[in-house]
Every structure is written in C-alpha cells, then in structure tokens.
Design a protein around this motif. Structure first.
Motif, PDB file in Angstrom:
ATOM      1  N   ALA A  76       0.813  -1.213   0.000  1.00  0.00           N
ATOM      2  CA  ALA A  76       0.000   0.000   0.000  1.00  0.00           C
ATOM      3  C   ALA A  76       0.854   1.273   0.000  1.00  0.00           C
ATOM      4  O   ALA A  76       0.577   2.202  -0.772  1.00  0.00           O
ATOM      5  CB  ALA A  76      -0.959  -0.007   1.188  1.00  0.00           C
ATOM      6  N   PRO A  77       1.907   1.373   0.825  1.00  0.00           N
ATOM      7  CA  PRO A  77       2.704   2.605   0.814  1.00  0.00           C
ATOM      8  C   PRO A  77       3.370   2.884  -0.531  1.00  0.00           C
ATOM      9  O   PRO A  77       3.508   4.046  -0.931  1.00  0.00           O
ATOM     10  CB  PRO A  77       3.755   2.363   1.909  1.00  0.00           C
ATOM     11  CG  PRO A  77       3.119   1.362   2.823  1.00  0.00           C
ATOM     12  CD  PRO A  77       2.356   0.455   1.915  1.00  0.00           C
ATOM     13  N   LEU A  78       3.765   1.826  -1.240  1.00  0.00           N
ATOM     14  CA  LEU A  78       4.402   2.017  -2.541  1.00  0.00           C
ATOM     15  C   LEU A  78       3.389   2.532  -3.554  1.00  0.00           C
ATOM     16  O   LEU A  78       3.678   3.444  -4.344  1.00  0.00           O
ATOM     17  CB  LEU A  78       5.019   0.709  -3.022  1.00  0.00           C
ATOM     18  CG  LEU A  78       5.808   0.767  -4.336  1.00  0.00           C
ATOM     19  CD1 LEU A  78       6.953   1.760  -4.247  1.00  0.00           C
ATOM     20  CD2 LEU A  78       6.333  -0.618  -4.710  1.00  0.00           C
ATOM     21  N   LEU A  79       2.186   1.981  -3.539  1.00  0.00           N
ATOM     22  CA  LEU A  79       1.153   2.433  -4.462  1.00  0.00           C
ATOM     23  C   LEU A  79       0.744   3.874  -4.164  1.00  0.00           C
ATOM     24  O   LEU A  79       0.600   4.694  -5.079  1.00  0.00           O
ATOM     25  CB  LEU A  79      -0.062   1.515  -4.393  1.00  0.00           C
ATOM     26  CG  LEU A  79      -1.119   1.736  -5.489  1.00  0.00           C
ATOM     27  CD1 LEU A  79      -1.791   0.419  -5.856  1.00  0.00           C
ATOM     28  CD2 LEU A  79      -2.181   2.750  -5.090  1.00  0.00           C
ATOM     29  N   VAL A  80       0.575   4.199  -2.881  1.00  0.00           N
ATOM     30  CA  VAL A  80       0.192   5.561  -2.508  1.00  0.00           C
ATOM     31  C   VAL A  80       1.283   6.548  -2.920  1.00  0.00           C
ATOM     32  O   VAL A  80       0.992   7.658  -3.396  1.00  0.00           O
ATOM     33  CB  VAL A  80      -0.076   5.641  -0.988  1.00  0.00           C
ATOM     34  CG1 VAL A  80      -0.242   7.094  -0.539  1.00  0.00           C
ATOM     35  CG2 VAL A  80      -1.329   4.845  -0.630  1.00  0.00           C
ATOM     36  N   GLN A  99       7.056  14.610   1.482  1.00  0.00           N
ATOM     37  CA  GLN A  99       7.299  13.825   0.278  1.00  0.00           C
ATOM     38  C   GLN A  99       8.423  12.820   0.503  1.00  0.00           C
ATOM     39  O   GLN A  99       8.369  11.689   0.014  1.00  0.00           O
ATOM     40  CB  GLN A  99       7.643  14.742  -0.897  1.00  0.00           C
ATOM     41  CG  GLN A  99       7.978  14.004  -2.189  1.00  0.00           C
ATOM     42  CD  GLN A  99       6.835  13.168  -2.722  1.00  0.00           C
ATOM     43  OE1 GLN A  99       5.676  13.452  -2.469  1.00  0.00           O
ATOM     44  NE2 GLN A  99       7.164  12.126  -3.476  1.00  0.00           N
ATOM     45  N   SER A 100       9.446  13.220   1.247  1.00  0.00           N
ATOM     46  CA  SER A 100      10.549  12.311   1.558  1.00  0.00           C
ATOM     47  C   SER A 100      10.050  11.102   2.343  1.00  0.00           C
ATOM     48  O   SER A 100      10.423   9.960   2.061  1.00  0.00           O
ATOM     49  CB  SER A 100      11.626  13.040   2.362  1.00  0.00           C
ATOM     50  OG  SER A 100      12.702  12.174   2.665  1.00  0.00           O
ATOM     51  N   LYS A 101       9.163  11.345   3.319  1.00  0.00           N
ATOM     52  CA  LYS A 101       8.599  10.240   4.098  1.00  0.00           C
ATOM     53  C   LYS A 101       7.738   9.339   3.221  1.00  0.00           C
ATOM     54  O   LYS A 101       7.803   8.101   3.323  1.00  0.00           O
ATOM     55  CB  LYS A 101       7.776  10.755   5.271  1.00  0.00           C
ATOM     56  CG  LYS A 101       7.250   9.646   6.181  1.00  0.00           C
ATOM     57  CD  LYS A 101       6.461  10.192   7.347  1.00  0.00           C
ATOM     58  CE  LYS A 101       6.120   9.082   8.341  1.00  0.00           C
ATOM     59  NZ  LYS A 101       5.479   7.900   7.705  1.00  0.00           N
ATOM     60  N   LEU A 102       6.940   9.941   2.353  1.00  0.00           N
ATOM     61  CA  LEU A 102       6.098   9.166   1.450  1.00  0.00           C
ATOM     62  C   LEU A 102       6.961   8.259   0.582  1.00  0.00           C
ATOM     63  O   LEU A 102       6.652   7.069   0.390  1.00  0.00           O
ATOM     64  CB  LEU A 102       5.274  10.112   0.577  1.00  0.00           C
ATOM     65  CG  LEU A 102       4.114   9.522  -0.216  1.00  0.00           C
ATOM     66  CD1 LEU A 102       3.008   9.054   0.720  1.00  0.00           C
ATOM     67  CD2 LEU A 102       3.566  10.559  -1.191  1.00  0.00           C
ATOM     68  N   PHE A 103       8.045   8.812   0.058  1.00  0.00           N
ATOM     69  CA  PHE A 103       8.955   8.046  -0.797  1.00  0.00           C
ATOM     70  C   PHE A 103       9.620   6.919  -0.016  1.00  0.00           C
ATOM     71  O   PHE A 103       9.648   5.766  -0.466  1.00  0.00           O
ATOM     72  CB  PHE A 103      10.019   8.981  -1.384  1.00  0.00           C
ATOM     73  CG  PHE A 103      10.989   8.289  -2.305  1.00  0.00           C
ATOM     74  CD1 PHE A 103      10.692   8.152  -3.646  1.00  0.00           C
ATOM     75  CD2 PHE A 103      12.190   7.797  -1.829  1.00  0.00           C
ATOM     76  CE1 PHE A 103      11.579   7.506  -4.506  1.00  0.00           C
ATOM     77  CE2 PHE A 103      13.077   7.148  -2.672  1.00  0.00           C
ATOM     78  CZ  PHE A 103      12.780   7.010  -4.013  1.00  0.00           C
ATOM     79  N   ASN A 104      10.144   7.226   1.159  1.00  0.00           N
ATOM     80  CA  ASN A 104      10.861   6.210   1.932  1.00  0.00           C
ATOM     81  C   ASN A 104       9.929   5.140   2.485  1.00  0.00           C
ATOM     82  O   ASN A 104      10.315   3.978   2.596  1.00  0.00           O
ATOM     83  CB  ASN A 104      11.661   6.880   3.054  1.00  0.00           C
ATOM     84  CG  ASN A 104      12.875   7.617   2.516  1.00  0.00           C
ATOM     85  OD1 ASN A 104      13.719   7.047   1.840  1.00  0.00           O
ATOM     86  ND2 ASN A 104      12.960   8.902   2.802  1.00  0.00           N
ATOM     87  N   ASP A 105       8.695   5.516   2.827  1.00  0.00           N
ATOM     88  CA  ASP A 105       7.712   4.510   3.247  1.00  0.00           C
ATOM     89  C   ASP A 105       7.406   3.559   2.090  1.00  0.00           C
ATOM     90  O   ASP A 105       7.264   2.344   2.286  1.00  0.00           O
ATOM     91  CB  ASP A 105       6.421   5.177   3.717  1.00  0.00           C
ATOM     92  CG  ASP A 105       6.549   5.837   5.081  1.00  0.00           C
ATOM     93  OD1 ASP A 105       7.571   5.615   5.759  1.00  0.00           O
ATOM     94  OD2 ASP A 105       5.626   6.589   5.462  1.00  0.00           O
ATOM     95  N   SER A 139       8.232  -0.552   1.993  1.00  0.00           N
ATOM     96  CA  SER A 139       7.258  -1.626   1.768  1.00  0.00           C
ATOM     97  C   SER A 139       7.778  -2.602   0.720  1.00  0.00           C
ATOM     98  O   SER A 139       7.562  -3.815   0.825  1.00  0.00           O
ATOM     99  CB  SER A 139       5.900  -1.048   1.356  1.00  0.00           C
ATOM    100  OG  SER A 139       5.932  -0.509   0.044  1.00  0.00           O
ATOM    101  N   HIS A 140       8.458  -2.090  -0.291  1.00  0.00           N
ATOM    102  CA  HIS A 140       9.088  -2.961  -1.280  1.00  0.00           C
ATOM    103  C   HIS A 140      10.237  -3.731  -0.656  1.00  0.00           C
ATOM    104  O   HIS A 140      10.413  -4.935  -0.914  1.00  0.00           O
ATOM    105  CB  HIS A 140       9.605  -2.143  -2.465  1.00  0.00           C
ATOM    106  CG  HIS A 140      10.572  -2.898  -3.326  1.00  0.00           C
ATOM    107  ND1 HIS A 140      11.928  -2.763  -3.203  1.00  0.00           N
ATOM    108  CD2 HIS A 140      10.368  -3.812  -4.311  1.00  0.00           C
ATOM    109  CE1 HIS A 140      12.535  -3.557  -4.072  1.00  0.00           C
ATOM    110  NE2 HIS A 140      11.611  -4.195  -4.756  1.00  0.00           N
TER     111      HIS A 140
END
Length: 318
Positions: free
Chosen positions: A103-107, A151-157, A161-162
C-alpha cells in the motif's frame, strides 16, 4: 470474420483500457485511504455493504460502485449466498496494517508529486538528459525530497514496503551470500528497513544504513542498525560487505561506476563483496514480471535524468 477484422475488434475493446487507464490506480488508492481491506478483516473477514459503508464512513451508493469495480478486478469477493464481501490475496496486499503490504508504494506512486512528471513524458523523450521530475518540480527528486519532509517520508515509506518483500525473497533464495559477513553497509538504504530485515535474518551481522542526511535524520532507530549520513559519490563507510538495492537504476553508467568504486574501496579483499539487487529485463524470455519491469524502465525515464533498468540481450547488456 477474417483475421484483420478480429484484430480490429480486439483493438476497439483494448483502447478503452487506455482511455480509462488511470482508473485502477485511482480506485485502489481510494481503497487504501478508506482502509476497506482492513475494515473487512477486522469484522471477521466477511461484511455486508451497509456495514462496510458504516465502518469506512462512506455513502453506501458510492461505496457500492467502488466495491463493484474492485471485485471485478479481483480485490474482493462478493458471496451471493450471504451478500457479503471478503478479502482476497490481492486485497491483503493493500492492508494498511499488513506486514507485507505494498500500500505505501502504491500511494507514493499515485501521489500528485510522482504523477506530475508522467504528464511531461513526451517532452522528456525529446530532450534526453533532463528529467521529467525536474521539469515538473524545478529540481531533481533527491533535492526535492530534502526540502519537502512529507514527500521524503512518502517516498521512503514506499521503498520500505518494497524492501520488506524483496529482502525476504533475497534471504530465502540467496541467503548464503550473507554468510561470513560481520558488518554490512546498505548504500542508499532509505529508512533502514531492508537492513533491519537482513539483520533479523542474519543476527551475526552489524548493519550500517547509509543515505543522505535528510533521510537518515528522519529514520527510526532499529536494533542492530546504525544510521550514517553521507554522499555515496564521495564516500561509503567501511564494512565487510556493501549491499545496494534499487539504487543503481537511478543513475547513468558512469555514475554507477563511481558508486561501485566507492563501494569497492569500502570493503576488504576478504571476505569483502558488493551485493547488488536490481530488476533485470531479459529480452526474448518469458517473465511473469515483464510488464512491471518495462514500466519501471519508463518510470526511470520519467523520474530521473539518466536512470534506466538493466536489459540483457543474447549479445550482452543493453
């Protein structure tokens, strides 16, 4: 009906998949944000539409259309005998609370920041050497992340997940590569998730998670993992071995040589090794992930200035 007519009829149907090609990502992102799969799971694995609508605070009418689409795409199963929805293996992969969730990767990929460069893909292709991300946001993805913590947190999350899934597979298939290693530096390791998974599976390893200052400064402390800030083009911390996953594809061939040279300088001759994990596109061979790898190849074109996926031809690397 002749062969040409059959092909034309197929094309008439298929083109609509591209007209509404954004729909799967948008609807699955909606399901993640509403935590639909989590709601189904928390209610014993089967729930009616009215109860589900109440659980996720949605209009039953609107949710009904969303669930109809998601069920059609295999994310949920509707049991006619009870008129209840249940999760499927696919919906379990978008659980917000799932250990193996993507889910985090898709988001992350569906975020406005990451989608914007795709709208300039044609322009990007005509001016080779300048990324679509910079055209959309004024700076490259790494500089943008350093100035935008959310955005950095979104990317690293998303990367984390991957990493959880990828490292599990790597350890299961190639675990022997970590034997005899006392310390391991993960170059471009993000928030340290990949290294934590490796250390948990191989507790004899002391982990060094190495990434840019704005990344490691926001990373949680993890047992057996030390966070170190720096620039991989200038220096890589000393360790018995270096691990580098989903990093080299962001850079040009010459830049990859620079990174790998720093990795080689960081490890001893014995038992030193540099462990690389990347997607590889094998031309002319069947591969269940081929569509994903080809999409990654275009994503690198959209989001980086020189990055690309590795392609292997019969004659060598492309």
């Amino acid at each position: 009906m002749d062969v040409k007519s059959i092909k034309e009829e197929k094309a008439e149907v298929e083109i609509w998949q591209y007209v509404f090609g954004f729909t799967p990502m948008a609807v699955v992102k909606c399901a993640i944000e509403l935590e639909i799969a989590d709601a189904v799971e928390s209610r014993g694995g089967a729930v009616s539409l009215p109860d589900l609508a109440s659980a996720v605070a949605c209009s039953p009418s609107a949710l009904g259309r969303i669930m109809r689409y998601l069920t059609h795409r295999g994310f949920f199963e509707l049991h006619e005998s009870t008129n209840q929805y249940s999760n499927t293996p696919l919906s379990l992969l978008i659980l917000k609370s799932g250990a193996n969730s993507l889910a985090p990767l898709l988001v992350m990929e569906a975020s406005p920041t990451m989608l914007a460069p795709w709208h300039g893909l044609g322009a990007r292709a005509s001016r080779d050497g300048s990324s679509g991300f910079k055209a959309a946001h004024g700076e490259e993805i790494w500089e943008f992340g350093s100035q935008n913590p959310a955005q950095s947190k979104l990317f690293n999350d998303g990367m984390a997940s991957h990493a959880r899934r990828a490292v599990s597979e790597i350890v299961e298939r190639y675990g022997g590569v970590f034997e005899g290693i006392g310390s391991l530096v993960d170059v471009g390791g993000g928030d340290g998730t990949a290294l934590r998974c490796i250390v948990e599976a191989c507790p004899w390893i002391r982990g060094i998670n190495y990434d840019l200052p704005h990344v490691v400064s926001a990373a949680q402390q993890r047992q057996g993992v030390e966070h170190v800030a720096g620039d991989m083009f200038e220096h890589v911390p000393k360790a018995d071995a270096a691990f580098i996953m989903w990093v080299l594809h962001d850079w040009s061939d010459d830049e990859c040589v620079q990174i790998l040279t720093k990795c080689r300088e960081a490890v001893p001759k014995e038992p030193g090794k540099v462990i690389i994990a990347e997607a590889v596109i094998f031309e002319g061979e069947e591969d269940k992930y081929r569509d994903v790898k080809l999409a990654l190849g275009v994503a690198m074109l959209s989001h980086t200035d020189k990055g690309k996926e590795i392609g292997l031809l019969k004659s060598g690397i492309s």
